[in-house]
Each structure stands twice: as structure tokens, then as C-alpha cells.
Design an enzyme around this catalytic site. Sequence first.
Site, PDB file in Angstrom:
ATOM      1  N   SER A 127       0.890  -0.705  -0.006  1.00  0.00           N
ATOM      2  CA  SER A 127      -0.017   0.250  -0.231  1.00  0.00           C
ATOM      3  C   SER A 127       0.845   1.013   0.037  1.00  0.00           C
ATOM      4  CB  SER A 127      -0.307  -0.177   1.234  1.00  0.00           C
ATOM      5  OG  SER A 127      -1.277   1.297   1.769  1.00  0.00           O
ATOM      6  N   TYR A 152      -2.228   0.530  10.075  1.00  0.00           N
ATOM      7  CA  TYR A 152      -2.754  -0.735   8.914  1.00  0.00           C
ATOM      8  C   TYR A 152      -1.052  -0.665   8.202  1.00  0.00           C
ATOM      9  CZ  TYR A 152      -3.799  -1.472   3.875  1.00  0.00           C
ATOM     10  OH  TYR A 152      -4.015  -1.340   2.727  1.00  0.00           O
TER      11      TYR A 152
END
Length: 326
Positions: A127, A152
Site C-alpha cells: 500500500s 495498517y
Amino acid sequence: MKILVTGAAGFIGMHVCQRLLARGDEVTGVDDLNDYYSPQLKADRLAQLQPQPGFRFQRLDVADTKAMQALFAEGGFEKVVHLAAQAGVRHSIHHPMAYGHSNLVGYLNVLEACRHATVQHLVYASSSSVYGGNTKMPFSEDDPVDRPVSLYAATKRANELMTHSYSHLYGLHATGLRFFTVYGPWGRPDMAYFSFTKAVLEDRPIDVFNHGRMARDFTYIDDVVEGIVRVLDRTPDAGEGPPCRVLNIGNHQPEQLLDFIACIESATGRRARLNLLPMQDGDVPATYADVERLERWVGFRPTTRLQDGIRRFVDWYVGYYGAPAA
Ligand code: NAD
């Protein structure tokens, strides 16, 4: 090709399965169908895939080690696209354990299974969030990524490091793709483009964080799928470097949030009402992908203009949910 796609009922997973099935691959999709967001939307995505020849689905939690071993023992997978993860930056602040479960234990199961099954290529989702509050633009794969600002992001960076060790120790051929804010039809209701469109169509105010002074490198789903499939098909030649690498996939064109909202207004034909708010914990002010390395590796970079992509998303949204009366 026999290909495993994890997170097949997810947004990106469904589109990847569609593309692989269309070219004749044999695809096994797995997903635990959790309720992080609408289980109905996940079921409807799966319903797009299930009638197609060559598709098989198994409901499974990637963090279940025994189930993963059994899946790989009978699957004979040549390639793996790993997309299953607990997504969402803000959610990770209040629900950390879900990220440890799916993104760390689940990913370790994937690595272990791939190594024992001698999978030819593992492509997994990283990501843009690994860049943290990086202020050097655009973000290049060589930039420092040791300051994640959400759990995350930390789990995605951990996935890259875990992969490096598996490649180093066992020669596992693996590519991590750092996705930049992916949007499009069948998208995720927890993401801003989705909730903004819903609010504009329902004439409700939009919560706009950091007073709208935020830029995102919005990347259209078809471009992301094209990148994933090209990378999946690419085998490094002898002497082309280590068997694992990380690549950005982004539009290379960051948009200010307020311009983005203007695109939604134009696609819906309705005015947005803005509720300007301060920055949220875990958020970063801007994302911007350098895609030189992707282009060198597979001869491709995303090209879809935001106006076109948003129009296609809004058309899908209105077709799926219906348009409330103005
Ligand atoms: P998504 O939430 O729509 O898809 C993920 C799927 O994985 C879901 O269907 C979910 O049910 C499944 N899943 C979650 N935990 C699981 C588990 N333990 N076992 C089995 N299935 C599980 O998200 P997406 O947008 O399609 O993202 C796909 C991947 O790309 C994720 O890894 C995400 O972190 C990453 N990513 C997405 C974006 C984006 O903008 N969409 C950006 C950066 C990275």
C-alpha cells in the site's frame, strides 16, 4: 494457468478474477466474507464470478493455518495473487487485532504455503500508506519507509519485510504492489469516493478532513488490474536482480480533494455540501506515485483520467443502488 486469488470477494479481487477468467485461466478464489463492510456487496461480487467456467470459490480465513495447508495441498497453484487483508487506515486505530490476524498471521500462512508448494510467482498487495508522512514527491520505491503512521501501514510494510526474508532464504519469487487509492465500479463503501458519492446523491453533507487540503493519487481499477496481471505474467530473466521486488501502482497525478469532489458533482449533476474538518489520526496529507519502475518492469503505467473513472463509478453506483430523487 492455475491461479489462487485471495480476497476474491473484495473490490480488487473480484476484478482480478474477472480478468484472469476472461483469458482462460483456472481461478480458485478464497475469502472469509467478513462483515467489515456490506456482506451483501461481497455476495453480489461473488455472484458475478460464480457462473463463469474455470472459477471455484472456497470460504476460508487465510489466518487458519490448517485450512491454508489443505487448500494448497490440493490446489496445485502455479501463481498466487494475495489480496485478502483487513483494509482501512482509520479502522486500524480502534481494531488493531484484526490487522494482526489477517495481515500478519494470514500473510505468514500465504508465504509458508507458497514456499512448500513451490509457487512460481506470488503477487501481494502492499500500500502507498507505507510511505507514511513522506513529503518528498513523488513517492519512489527507494524512499525511506520506516515511519508508518497507522497500524495498517505497519502491517503492509511488515508484509514487504517478511517477503524479503522468504525470497532470501527460499528463493521465493514475489512482487509487492503498493496500490494508491484504488476506485471504480464495485468499489469499497468505506472509502471516501464511495461515501462522498452516496452523500452527494442523498443531499447529505460530506465530512472533508484537513479542510480539503489533501491530495490523493486516485487510481482507476482497470489500470490496477492491468498492472497486477502484467506483473503476474512477468518472470525475471537470469541476472535481473533479486527474486523479490516492490513496485508502485498509482496514477502519477495527485488530485486535491476539492477537485475530486467537483468531479463527483459533475458526474452526478448535483452539488456537494461540505463539512470541513481537521486532519484525522493516521491520515497523510498527500500521496503521489512515481511509476518509472513499474513502467520499466512491465511497459505499463495507469492512464485513466479521473473524470472518466469517476463517471464510470457513478454510473455503476446509480445502476446498483438506484439514484435517490433530487
Ligand atoms: P477489500 O476489503 O474489498 O478486499 C479484501 C477482501 O479480503 C475482502 O473481501 C475480505 O472479506 C477478505 N478478507 C479479509 N480478511 C480475510 C481473511 N483473514 N481471510 C480471507 N479473506 C479475508 O479491499 P480491496 O480494496 O479489494 O483491497 C485489496 C488489497 O489491496 C488489500 O490487501 C488492501 O489492503 C490493498 N490495498 C487496497 C487499496 C485500495 O485503495 N483499495 C490501497 C492500498 C492497498
